[in-house]
Design an enzyme around this catalytic site. Structure first.
Site, short mmCIF file in Angstrom:
data_model
loop_
_atom_site.label_atom_id
_atom_site.label_comp_id
_atom_site.label_asym_id
_atom_site.label_seq_id
_atom_site.Cartn_x
_atom_site.Cartn_y
_atom_site.Cartn_z
CE LYS A 1 6.14 133.46 8.28
NZ LYS A 1 7.12 134.11 9.09
CE LYS B 1 14.82 132.13 2.67
NZ LYS B 1 14.09 132.16 3.91
CE LYS C 1 18.48 132.38 9.68
NZ LYS C 1 17.90 131.93 8.73
#
Lengths: 445, 291
Positions: free
Chosen positions: B13, B18, B44
């Site tokens: 998520k 991450k 991003k």
């Protein structure tokens, strides 16, 4: 629920919309979509509409964004801006109509805001959302109508007593759209009305802008353009009436009586017109009547067409030609209430013999349904329903061959005939249709 | 393809850590002597920042957009300890199709044969966590990545996303897609959070390969634009990442997970909610819950 439709008799929303936008007067369609769409419409759709492949700004020669991977990933708005900027500079038109295909709709391009920027700057640019996954050609036609009614038709025009609007004949999906619009225009002209046809050579953008002044909107379909008529009524306060396509004399008689009554034309005037037109028609029919008798030209018939054509053609064969249309196949995918409405119209018509009306969309399904009722002919009246004639599309040639029947393509697709200005509406149109039907089976003798 | 390149996808998520985890794994793998490439698969484009002193690199898609064609040296940049860094990039928020962007970028890496040319041992794809459309599933299908690891905390939404990912993996597992290597339990601080992640892993037929504690060291490293492995190589946290990297380097056998149906997942979460409530109200639970 159908799992698939084999050889469908339409293309996608963008196709129908493109045909419609290209048929608007002095209009430049701008297709915001991937590169394959136009080719598909030029041949699969327009080519199958009596070979009307090209146009002033249609076919394969019109502005398009040809979206590529870059536009998909980063959005296509910039590319559309570029295309509109250049199109406005070099293409001579009075209206620029942006139509969206699947790609911009899937990736969420905000086409509305691109287009409204031009509109705000006084440029005549409008759009319709016509992703192929939203519906078929008829849906696309309806989307174009709605955009025109919202953006081009000026609200608050002073009502004109002798002006009516007509639509419901989708360009290309009705292969004979030009002639059919003109035929209906002529019928209404007999009653003393001026007609806005929106599409085709006789239309103009100023008259479209003035359409809210009409007394009545006449939708020449029980299916296509009805939602748009509701929208027109909500925005501009003009009521509408739906009518079957008046193919030939009997349907034209009915059309004149019904519309005339609705528009308060004196009954006597209507009857005088009807008598005169029929007299004129019989003048043309007389010379061929002996041939009709001697050649035993009466036929059973299988009629296959969309919601506009199927029943209208069957009625024509029964009422104008004395034929026996035993099976009518309506090829659209329709909601149950619309199906019921189409069937209800046939009630109480004495001249129309008992017949089976079914709804089938796939060409194989149609072939199987019809072949179930007929067996190949040996040229004699050995079977109840022989000889038979297939009045449908060019996809129905196989069926005709299977049955040893005559065949004429009238409903979409018509890829085995050239169609220029021919139309089958009105009294004159009925004579043309009779010529074509009789010629078709004479040719096959 | 000459040698067997180990291709791994890290999902989880958004905001769960991450990229932090991926970058630390990459840095640790490089320290262990592997030739590593990390591919950020998120519009991003900040997956590899901490491998390059907090700096952004030109993305595959931006370069492709500007030049129409890319060369490997325009999109692959070396970071800490020789880790090769790539950012797929994507459109501006709210425009275009980021999913298609990921597909395009990953295709470019294949076309340019960068893994072979750079003699890469391990590729890490750091992928936006909620598998919202087909594009974000690309690393787990078509045999691109072989093993998927999911980063999750004990928060329900993170576990929900992990469960969705499991559904995606299960879907593609029969057609040669990636299989699940295991769960990386991140931000483990409260004692019960370990039990929650363990329980979820057990119920979905997978296992936790490492517990990464919440740590101030990570925050400090991130603020310096570095991985923990680089900025605090001797810290306990760096040791956790090194162990995790070693586990991943040794990992060979992945499996298809058994995601919980949504209703069951909610029921499972509700069960844990009442457990936690009992703990809070002082009712002592057994040791298995970490208390």
């Amino acid at each position: 629920m159908l799992s698939s439709i084999e050889s469908p008799r339409w293309t996608c929303a963008l196709g129908g919309a493109l045909a419609a936008a290209a048929a608007l007067p002095r209009t430049i369609p701008v297709m915001h979509s991937g590169p394959g769409c136009a080719a598909n419409f030029a041949w699969t759709q327009n080519g199958a509409a009596g070979l009307q492949v090209a146009g002033r700004c249609a076919g394969l020669s019109f502005p398009a964004t040809n979206m590529q991977e870059g536009e998909i990933v980063f959005g296509g708005a910039e590319r559309l801006h570029e295309q509109l900027r250049h199109t406005l500079q070099i293409m001579d038109g009075d209206l620029y109509f942006v139509l969206t295909g699947c790609i911009p709709e899937v990736i969420g391009d905000d086409v509305e805001s691109v287009v409204s920027g031009y509109a705000a700057a006084g440029k005549p640019v409008i759009m319709a959302s016509t992703a192929g996954f939203k519906g078929n050609s008829y849906f696309g036609y309806e989307q174009v109508l709605k955009a025109v009614f919202q953006k081009i038709v000026r609200p608050g025009s002073a009502a004109k007593r002798n002006l009516v609007n007509i639509w419901g004949i989708p360009p290309m999906m009705d292969v004979f759209w030009r002639g059919n619009l003109r035929g209906v225009e002529e019928l209404l002209g007999l009653l003393g009305f001026r007609v806005n046809t929106f599409f085709g050579g006789q239309a103009s953008l100023p008259s479209i802008a003035n359409a809210a002044a009409a007394r009545l909107n006449i939708v020449l379909s029980d299916v296509y353009g009805v939602e748009a008529a509701e929208l027109f009524r909500d925005i501009h306060g003009v009521d509408f009436i739906t009518s079957p396509l008046p193919l030939g004399a009997a349907a034209s008689d009915r059309f004149l009586r019904r519309i005339g009554r609705r528009l308060e034309v004196p009954a006597k005037k209507i009857e005088t017109i009807i008598q005169r037109e029929n007299k004129r028609r019989y003048d043309y029919l007389e010379p061929i009547i002996d041939v009709y008798n001697d050649m035993e030209a009466q036929r059973y018939a299988i009629v296959i067409g969309d919601a506009n054509y199927a029943c209208a053609l069957a009625d024509f064969l029964a009422e104008d030609m004395g034929w026996l249309p035993e099976l009518t196949v309506i090829t659209d995918v329709l909601a149950d209430d619309i199906k019921a409405g189409l069937l209800r119209q046939r009630e109480g018509r004495s001249l129309i013999p008992a017949q089976k009306i079914i709804f089938r969309s796939g060409s194989r399904e149609i072939l199987e349904a019809a072949a179930d009722d007929w067996t190949p002919s040996n040229g004699r009246y050995s079977k109840r329903s022989q000889p038979v004639f297939v009045l449908g599309s060019s996809l129905d040639r196989n069926l005709a061959q299977t049955l040893g029947a005559g065949h004429l393509s009238v409903s979409f697709p018509v890829s085995n005939r050239a169609v220029l200005n021919r139309g089958y509406t009105g009294y004159g149109g009925g004579l043309l249709l009779m010529e074509d039907v009789i010629s078709a089976f004479i040719l096959a003798r | 393809m000459g040698k067997d390149i180990k291709q791994i996808a890290i999902y989880g998520k958004g905001g769960i850590g991450k990229s932090t985890t991926s970058s630390n794994i990459s840095a640790a793998l490089a320290k262990l002597g592997c030739r590593v490439m990390q591919v950020g698969c998120d519009p991003k484009s900040d997956s590899t920042n901490t491998l390059r002193d907090g700096k952004y690199i030109p993305t595959v898609l931006d370069t492709l957009r500007a030049k129409g064609k890319v060369r490997a040296d325009e999109i692959v940049f070396e970071g800490f300890n020789g880790v090769y860094c790539v950012e797929a990039g994507g459109p501006a928020p709210g425009v275009g199709c980021a999913g298609r962007g990921i597909i395009t970028a990953v295709e470019q890496l294949k076309i340019l044969k960068v893994f072979e040319d750079l003699n890469i041992d391990i590729v890490l794809y750091d992928v936006l966590g909620d598998v919202v459309c087909g594009g974000f599933a690309v690393p787990i299908r078509e045999g691109i990545a072989k093993h998927v690891f999911t980063v999750t905390s004990s928060d329900f939404m993170a576990i929900y996303a992990a469960n969705n990912l499991f559904a995606g993996i299960q879907k593609y597992s029969a057609s040669g897609g990636a299989l699940l290597g295991g769960v990386i339990a991140n931000s483990i601080s409260a004692p019960y959070s370990k039990s929650i992640v363990d329980d979820f892993a057990a119920r979905t037929g997978t296992r936790v390969i490492e517990y990464v504690p919440r740590s101030m060291t990570v925050t400090q490293a991130e603020l310096q634009g570095k991985t923990v492995v680089e900025s605090a190589p001797d810290s306990d946290q760096a040791k956790v990442y090194l162990r995790l990297a070693q586990n991943i380097a040794n990992h060979n056998q992945s499996q298809a997970p058994s995601p919980l149906p949504v209703a069951e997942l909610h029921e499972w979460a509700a069960g844990w909610a009442s457990e936690l409530l009992k703990m809070e109200s002082g009712e002592v639970r057994e040791a298995a819950h970490g208390i």
